[in-house]
Design a protein around this motif. Structure first.
Motif, short mmCIF file in Angstrom:
data_model
loop_
_atom_site.label_atom_id
_atom_site.label_comp_id
_atom_site.label_asym_id
_atom_site.label_seq_id
_atom_site.Cartn_x
_atom_site.Cartn_y
_atom_site.Cartn_z
N ILE A 1 -7.03 4.57 4.70
CA ILE A 1 -6.33 5.43 3.89
C ILE A 1 -7.11 6.80 3.67
O ILE A 1 -8.37 6.54 3.04
CB ILE A 1 -6.02 5.02 2.42
CG1 ILE A 1 -5.16 3.58 2.67
CG2 ILE A 1 -5.17 5.94 1.72
CD1 ILE A 1 -4.71 2.96 1.45
N VAL B 1 -2.53 12.63 3.15
CA VAL B 1 -2.87 11.34 2.86
C VAL B 1 -2.26 10.60 3.98
O VAL B 1 -1.02 10.80 4.34
CB VAL B 1 -2.14 10.83 1.60
CG1 VAL B 1 -2.04 9.35 1.32
CG2 VAL B 1 -2.45 11.81 0.28
N LEU C 1 2.61 12.59 3.40
CA LEU C 1 1.91 11.23 3.60
C LEU C 1 2.38 10.67 5.10
O LEU C 1 3.68 10.48 5.47
CB LEU C 1 2.65 10.28 2.64
CG LEU C 1 2.52 8.63 2.60
CD1 LEU C 1 1.16 8.25 2.64
CD2 LEU C 1 3.42 7.95 1.66
N TRP D 1 -10.92 5.47 2.78
CA TRP D 1 -11.11 4.10 2.23
C TRP D 1 -10.76 3.03 3.16
O TRP D 1 -9.52 3.32 3.63
CB TRP D 1 -10.23 4.09 0.81
CG TRP D 1 -10.45 2.86 -0.14
CD1 TRP D 1 -11.75 2.37 -0.51
CD2 TRP D 1 -9.63 1.78 -0.29
NE1 TRP D 1 -11.56 1.30 -1.24
CE2 TRP D 1 -10.31 0.97 -1.23
CE3 TRP D 1 -8.35 1.44 0.20
CZ2 TRP D 1 -9.60 -0.25 -1.64
CZ3 TRP D 1 -7.65 0.49 -0.44
CH2 TRP D 1 -8.19 -0.28 -1.04
N PRO E 1 -6.81 9.07 -0.53
CA PRO E 1 -5.95 8.56 -1.27
C PRO E 1 -5.77 9.17 -2.67
O PRO E 1 -6.91 9.56 -2.97
CB PRO E 1 -6.63 6.86 -1.54
CG PRO E 1 -8.04 7.34 -1.10
CD PRO E 1 -8.11 8.48 -0.11
N MET F 1 -2.19 6.90 6.19
CA MET F 1 -2.50 5.38 6.29
C MET F 1 -2.35 4.87 7.74
O MET F 1 -1.47 5.16 8.36
CB MET F 1 -1.49 4.69 5.59
CG MET F 1 -1.40 3.37 5.04
SD MET F 1 -0.14 3.14 3.96
CE MET F 1 -0.21 1.19 4.04
N GLY G 1 0.73 -1.23 -0.09
CA GLY G 1 0.12 0.01 -0.05
C GLY G 1 0.86 1.21 -0.06
O GLY G 1 0.61 2.34 -0.52
N MET H 1 0.83 3.90 -2.99
CA MET H 1 0.64 5.35 -2.87
C MET H 1 1.83 6.46 -3.21
O MET H 1 1.49 7.46 -3.84
CB MET H 1 0.32 5.50 -1.53
CG MET H 1 -1.04 5.16 -0.87
SD MET H 1 -1.71 5.76 0.54
CE MET H 1 -0.75 4.74 1.49
N CYS I 1 -6.08 5.37 -6.80
CA CYS I 1 -5.42 4.46 -6.02
C CYS I 1 -6.11 3.49 -5.18
O CYS I 1 -5.84 2.29 -5.23
CB CYS I 1 -4.62 5.40 -4.79
SG CYS I 1 -3.15 4.61 -4.01
N PRO I 2 -7.28 3.51 -4.85
CA PRO I 2 -8.06 2.45 -4.28
C PRO I 2 -8.51 1.39 -5.24
O PRO I 2 -8.17 0.04 -5.00
CB PRO I 2 -9.70 3.20 -3.73
CG PRO I 2 -9.11 4.51 -3.31
CD PRO I 2 -7.81 4.90 -4.61
#
Length: 283
Positions: free
Chosen positions: A247, A196, A165, A225, A250, A198, A21, A25, A254-255
């Motif tokens: 996430i 973003v 990120l 997501w 995203p 995660m 992942g 990303m 990306c999903p």
């Protein structure tokens, strides 16, 4: 608590879920030239040698990364992720099971593509793990802190770069971690609306991760997501039977990319392995 050491679990199916992942990303984010700040709130030691006593004891990588090394996948992002992993290993060895000498944690994945203007901040509270992290050659210009990242990541907002990120993956040694992570995510997104982020969480038979999901849904934030990659059937005696990711924000498409990639991984694993992705908090 300071008992958790990720070295006992490095390269397992949850690491595959998380680090694939991160890779996808970053591939999406790096298509644009604007600078990025990377933050890892629970960095661990960064690199985990296969010969280490911790990895040898549990050998969880045998059910995670090793099947992917042995069996080809037709998904280009999985292939590029494995190719990046291969750069760490000894060259000239054609046997997949033998070429695997060490597994990289999320700091390595975040630091490997640092550009001029990018920043990286790695947090690790455990003194032994932090000592290993600081000594890793890949750290380079990254900033390392012997602190719990959950206590600092919100205070760091907004970051100096246009984009952020952030990887949040604590050990969840205590049940209150789930609520604390949800609170941290909500505060972070309130300060950096387009970050973003995660968040990793374990999927356990008692369903304790539902506390995290419920609090995130109640926060009112949008565009989050949820991805769950299940390796074992529910009730599996080894405890954790699935790996979860939330996430926030995203990158575009990306999903969809990750859904295809994780489905490809599940096919390689076979058995009860499966992936399910959905919008926990739609736009």
């Amino acid at each position: 608590m300071l008992s958790y050491q990720h070295a006992y679990h490095a390269g397992n199916f949850a690491d595959v879920h998380k680090h694939l992942g991160v890779h996808v990303m970053m591939e999406h984010l790096l298509r644009k030239k604007s600078s990025i700040t990377y933050i890892d709130t629970h960095a661990g030691r960064g690199l985990y040698p296969l010969s280490g006593k911790e990895m040898t004891r549990g050998a969880e990588y045998q059910d995670g990364i090793v099947p992917l090394l042995k069996h080809a996948t037709d998904h280009p992002d999985v292939a590029s992720w494995l190719a990046a992993l291969d750069t760490l290993q000894a060259s000239g060895n054609s046997s997949p099971s033998l070429r695997f000498k060490r597994y990289p944690g999320s700091p390595w994945w975040l630091a490997r593509n640092l550009r001029s203007g990018d920043q990286a901040h790695f947090f690790e509270l455990h003194p032994g793990e932090f000592k290993h992290l600081e000594a890793q050659s890949f750290v380079g210009s990254a900033h390392c802190y012997q602190r719990d990242g959950l206590n600092d990541v919100v205070a760091m907002q907004p970051v100096a770069t246009p984009r952020l990120l952030c990887v949040i993956d604590p050990s969840y040694e205590v049940k209150t971690d789930y609520q604390q992570v949800a609170s941290t995510l909500a505060k972070l997104l309130s300060k950096s609306r387009h970050a973003v982020v995660m968040v990793w969480y374990p999927v356990l038979p008692d369903g304790r991760h539902q506390v995290l999901l419920d609090h995130v849904k109640a926060s009112g934030h949008k565009k989050i997501w949820k991805s769950e990659l299940m390796r074992w059937p529910e009730g599996h005696t080894r405890g954790m039977h699935g790996s979860g990711l939330l996430i926030a924000n995203p990158p575009w498409q990306c999903p969809e990319t990750l859904t295809d990639a994780y489905t490809s991984v599940a096919r390689v694993w076979g058995g009860s392995a499966r992936h399910h992705g959905t919008w926990l908090c739609p736009e």
